[in-house]
Design a protein around this motif. Sequence first.
Motif, PDB file in Angstrom:
ATOM      1  N   MET A   1      -3.305   5.061 -13.876  1.00  0.00           N
ATOM      2  CA  MET A   1      -3.654   4.968 -15.065  1.00  0.00           C
ATOM      3  C   MET A   1      -3.091   3.428 -15.675  1.00  0.00           C
ATOM      4  O   MET A   1      -1.865   2.952 -15.445  1.00  0.00           O
ATOM      5  N   THR A   2      -3.964   2.784 -16.122  1.00  0.00           N
ATOM      6  CA  THR A   2      -3.618   1.414 -16.627  1.00  0.00           C
ATOM      7  C   THR A   2      -3.570   1.344 -18.158  1.00  0.00           C
ATOM      8  O   THR A   2      -4.054   1.737 -18.958  1.00  0.00           O
ATOM      9  N   VAL A   3      -2.189   0.813 -18.397  1.00  0.00           N
ATOM     10  CA  VAL A   3      -2.141   0.765 -19.988  1.00  0.00           C
ATOM     11  C   VAL A   3      -1.787  -0.865 -20.159  1.00  0.00           C
ATOM     12  O   VAL A   3      -1.450  -1.748 -19.184  1.00  0.00           O
ATOM     13  N   ASP A   4      -1.748  -1.135 -21.642  1.00  0.00           N
ATOM     14  CA  ASP A   4      -1.627  -2.462 -21.869  1.00  0.00           C
ATOM     15  C   ASP A   4      -0.020  -2.888 -21.798  1.00  0.00           C
ATOM     16  O   ASP A   4       0.870  -2.191 -21.757  1.00  0.00           O
ATOM     17  N   HIS A   5       0.204  -4.209 -21.817  1.00  0.00           N
ATOM     18  CA  HIS A   5       1.589  -4.744 -21.410  1.00  0.00           C
ATOM     19  C   HIS A   5       2.666  -4.129 -22.739  1.00  0.00           C
ATOM     20  O   HIS A   5       3.614  -3.913 -22.175  1.00  0.00           O
ATOM     21  N   ASN A   6       2.352  -3.952 -23.847  1.00  0.00           N
ATOM     22  CA  ASN A   6       3.151  -3.491 -24.949  1.00  0.00           C
ATOM     23  C   ASN A   6       3.739  -2.145 -24.393  1.00  0.00           C
ATOM     24  O   ASN A   6       4.810  -1.759 -24.828  1.00  0.00           O
ATOM     25  N   GLU A   7       2.858  -1.256 -24.043  1.00  0.00           N
ATOM     26  CA  GLU A   7       3.034   0.097 -23.678  1.00  0.00           C
ATOM     27  C   GLU A   7       4.080   0.131 -22.497  1.00  0.00           C
ATOM     28  O   GLU A   7       5.081   0.745 -22.620  1.00  0.00           O
ATOM     29  N   LEU A  30       4.224   4.353 -13.095  1.00  0.00           N
ATOM     30  CA  LEU A  30       3.024   3.629 -14.288  1.00  0.00           C
ATOM     31  C   LEU A  30       3.086   1.878 -13.751  1.00  0.00           C
ATOM     32  O   LEU A  30       2.178   1.399 -13.677  1.00  0.00           O
ATOM     33  N   LEU A  31       4.401   1.714 -13.537  1.00  0.00           N
ATOM     34  CA  LEU A  31       4.395   0.117 -13.067  1.00  0.00           C
ATOM     35  C   LEU A  31       3.643  -0.274 -11.725  1.00  0.00           C
ATOM     36  O   LEU A  31       3.089  -0.893 -11.683  1.00  0.00           O
ATOM     37  N   ALA A  32       3.719   0.660 -10.667  1.00  0.00           N
ATOM     38  CA  ALA A  32       2.843   0.437  -9.592  1.00  0.00           C
ATOM     39  C   ALA A  32       1.619   0.614  -9.915  1.00  0.00           C
ATOM     40  O   ALA A  32       0.965  -0.306  -9.300  1.00  0.00           O
ATOM     41  N   ARG A  42      12.206  -1.864  -8.263  1.00  0.00           N
ATOM     42  CA  ARG A  42      13.575  -2.109  -8.794  1.00  0.00           C
ATOM     43  C   ARG A  42      13.809  -0.337  -9.321  1.00  0.00           C
ATOM     44  O   ARG A  42      14.967  -0.024  -9.229  1.00  0.00           O
ATOM     45  N   GLN A  43      12.791   0.188  -9.872  1.00  0.00           N
ATOM     46  CA  GLN A  43      13.026   1.437 -10.618  1.00  0.00           C
ATOM     47  C   GLN A  43      13.626   2.558  -9.433  1.00  0.00           C
ATOM     48  O   GLN A  43      14.265   3.374  -9.554  1.00  0.00           O
TER      49      GLN A  43
END
Length: 72
Positions: A1-7, A30-32, A42-43
């Motif tokens: 799932m790709t999200v925008d930077h603000n999310e 989500l980061l991966a 890091r998480q």
Amino acid sequence: MTVDHNELIYSQYMVKSYLKPYDLHKSAQLLAFNNYENEAIRQLKILKIMYGINISYEKLLDDNDAGFVRKD
């Protein structure tokens, strides 16, 4: 799932506020999926240090992963 930077920034704020294992795992996932490998790792380190749960970066990207079992 790709999200925008603000999310992504908002999700990181939420994870830092609560630090539950499920949330750390989902945040790392989500980061991966959004190509933030270093932040995802890091998480995962926080998850291992705080809760003794060891999940590899590759496991985050596994499509067959049934997901993290929430126990809270």
